[in-house]
Enzyme design. Sequence first.
Site, short mmCIF file in Angstrom:
data_model
loop_
_atom_site.label_atom_id
_atom_site.label_comp_id
_atom_site.label_asym_id
_atom_site.label_seq_id
_atom_site.Cartn_x
_atom_site.Cartn_y
_atom_site.Cartn_z
N HIS A 1 -27.25 48.29 15.15
CA HIS A 1 -26.12 47.74 14.38
C HIS A 1 -25.82 46.29 14.73
O HIS A 1 -24.71 45.82 14.48
CB HIS A 1 -24.88 48.62 14.60
CG HIS A 1 -25.02 50.00 14.02
ND1 HIS A 1 -24.21 51.05 14.36
CD2 HIS A 1 -25.91 50.48 13.11
CE1 HIS A 1 -24.59 52.14 13.68
NE2 HIS A 1 -25.62 51.81 12.92
N GLY B 1 -22.88 59.61 24.07
CA GLY B 1 -21.68 58.92 23.58
C GLY B 1 -21.70 58.48 22.14
O GLY B 1 -21.25 57.39 21.82
#
Length: 231
Positions: A104, A169
């Site tokens: 990202h 996570g």
Amino acid sequence: MKRIIVLTGAGISAESGLKTFRGSNGLWEGHDVTEVASPQGFAKNPDLVLRFYNERRAQALQAHPNAGHLGLVELEKHFEVHIITQNIDDLHERAGSSNVLHLHGEIRKVRSTTDPSYIIETDGDIHVGDLAPDGGQLRPHIVWFGEQVPMIVPAAQLMSMADIAVVVGTSLVVYPAAGLLDYAPSGTPIFVVDPHKPQISHLPNVEYIVEPASSGIPLLIEKLFQEHKIQ
Ligand code: APR
């Protein structure tokens, strides 16, 4: 050497003081994500979006890798480790991980809005009116909602070569990242380190370590060392 492909998300940096995305009523540091992380949001209020990412950049620079990031570096002594991260911080690199792919984007890079190949590193703020040599406004080198994810192709290739997959996570709700595990060869053992189990019900061989990264990754290492007879 066995190859471990690790997919990380915001949770691995939580204990370094960087907020996760879906923790507080869907707000990210007090903002609706579509307001600050979409091309439409940038077109509507570029000043707000640039200020928002200036804050994220400053915050990421202040943060330090935690025991989770450091544990993944430790694994490199005995495994070929590749990290695919959804995070825009560089805590994996600063911890010392050798192979990090950012799906990202990266907060310490900015690019031209008109020439996507013009990408430079910066640790300073950017403002409306800061231009690339081609005259394009500079913007964060971040993949916003609704934009292409060019790194998904090499990421899927990496996952298709996994002997072991690890997920740390991430809520696994944002695609295409959430679909990456489907590229792992069938039967690949998958370990998930997260204090709140994300649901991966469609895949077999998933083992959950329901702990935060700083304690969960050391437990994962112990487990992998035992299974692979590493002293
Ligand atoms: N250790 C490990 N995991 C943790 C910890 C911790 N200390 N604290 C929280 N988590 C877990 C949460 O339980 C949750 O499953 O981290 C996950 C964070 O999920 P999200 O906030 O949804 O973050 P992420 O999955 O990385 O988001 C994906 O969404 O907004 C976009 O582009 C952005 O990359 C981001 C993407």
